[in-house]
Design an enzyme around this catalytic site. Structure first.
Site, PDB file in Angstrom:
ATOM      1  CB  CYS A 164      68.915 -18.525  43.663  1.00  0.00           C
ATOM      2  SG  CYS A 164      69.792 -19.961  43.436  1.00  0.00           S
ATOM      3  CG  HIS A 204      69.045 -16.439  39.258  1.00  0.00           C
ATOM      4  ND1 HIS A 204      69.709 -15.900  40.523  1.00  0.00           N
ATOM      5  CD2 HIS A 204      69.352 -17.942  39.475  1.00  0.00           C
ATOM      6  CE1 HIS A 204      70.198 -16.969  41.348  1.00  0.00           C
ATOM      7  NE2 HIS A 204      70.163 -18.054  40.595  1.00  0.00           N
ATOM      8  CD  GLU A 206      68.843 -12.446  40.450  1.00  0.00           C
ATOM      9  OE1 GLU A 206      67.658 -12.732  40.042  1.00  0.00           O
ATOM     10  OE2 GLU A 206      69.645 -13.281  41.031  1.00  0.00           O
TER      11      GLU A 206
END
Lengths: 76, 222
Positions: B86, B194, B196
């Protein structure tokens, strides 16, 4: 002394914000706006003797992303 | 395996990134942007999402010129591994460690939702945990994720297999539906989605876990 830097998206890079402004102008009844490009103006207060070449260097290194943006420098 | 996660004023995915790396088995150090050196022996550097320096000037532009990023550039120059997610992707493009740039989303709106991604290559440490063609669901959360690159470089990325992920349904106008790209030596990756935030069941999905498991596995072999 001052420098004024204009940063614009390069021709050929779609400017979605400019397009949105163009549509909004049309919606307000302003006919005949065939294109809008939105950019930014950065004014620099410079110590006497700062060269235009130095300002160009600033543009290349930070003020513009030359992958998608072009810039012009006005010294005054 | 030692990982460093950079932290800028305005980073907000740094803890998530560190947890995802730790869950995969990494020893993680958080590194503040004013540091001038990475910890000794770091194998991989993560550049997290967020709004570094308030997105002033351009997303990632100020962070790209911070003291720690000079060390990051040297780490990459030495052949070290690095990835940006990002805002981290924006930082890596601003540093010219990855080609292209991220423009305002074509629809002008900030988009925060899960998207489908297709894995385009497993020939990188970051994508080695997936299969080519595998479709995964991972969140995006960005306003400026509209990938742009000049036609010659796009052609180079396509022909050299450096596109890591593509959107299955392009949310932001990115050229070629590109969601993530690799550097020439395939050791630097940037992506807008993302992984994560999809690394354990409590986050609502686990399709991102293989990103970190694959990375740790590949670096353990390296």
């Amino acid at each position: 002394m001052k420098a004024r830097v204009h940063v614009m998206l390069k021709n050929g890079v779609l400017d979605p914000q400019g397009e949105a402004v163009r549509h909004a102008l049309g919606a307000l009844g302003f006919d005949g706006v065939e294109g809008v490009r939105q950019g930014k103006v950065i004014e620099l207060d410079l110590a006497e003797g700062t060269s235009e070449a130095a300002v160009h260097d600033m543009c290349e290194k930070l003020l513009a992303n030359t992958v998608i943006e072009s810039y012009t420098v006005e010294m005054s | 395996m030692r990982a460093a996660v950079l932290v800028f004023p305005g980073s907000n995915c740094d803890r998530d990134m560190a947890l995802a790396l730790e869950r995969a088995g990494a020893d993680v150090s958080m590194v503040w942007h004013k540091e001038t050196a990475l910890p000794d022996g770091v194998d991989v550097v993560g550049v997290p999402g967020g709004f570094s320096y308030g997105d002033y000037l351009r997303c990632g532009a100020i962070a790209a010129n911070s003291p720690i990023c000079r060390s990051l550039a040297a780490h990459v120059e030495r052949g070290g591994y690095a990835f940006g997610i990002c805002n981290g992707f924006q930082v890596l493009t601003e540093m010219r460690l990855l080609p292209g740039a991220l423009r305002r989303n074509a629809g002008l709106k900030y988009i925060c939702r899960n998207v489908g991604l297709r894995v385009e290559t497993r020939d990188s440490a970051f994508t080695s945990g997936y299969e080519v063609g595998q479709e995964i669901s991972v969140p995006i959360a960005h306003h400026d994720g509209n990938y742009f690159v000049d036609p010659d470089t796009l052609n180079l990325l396509e022909t050299s297999g450096r596109i890591a992920f593509r959107y299955t349904d392009n949310p932001n106008g990115s050229l070629g539906d590109i969601a993530g790209v690799l550097s020439e030596n395939r050791r630097v990756l940037g992506m807008m989605p993302h992984p994560e935030r999809a690394s354990e069941p409590s986050q609502g999905g686990t399709d991102g876990a293989a990103f970190f498991d694959g990375l740790l596995g590949a670096l353990a072999e390296a």
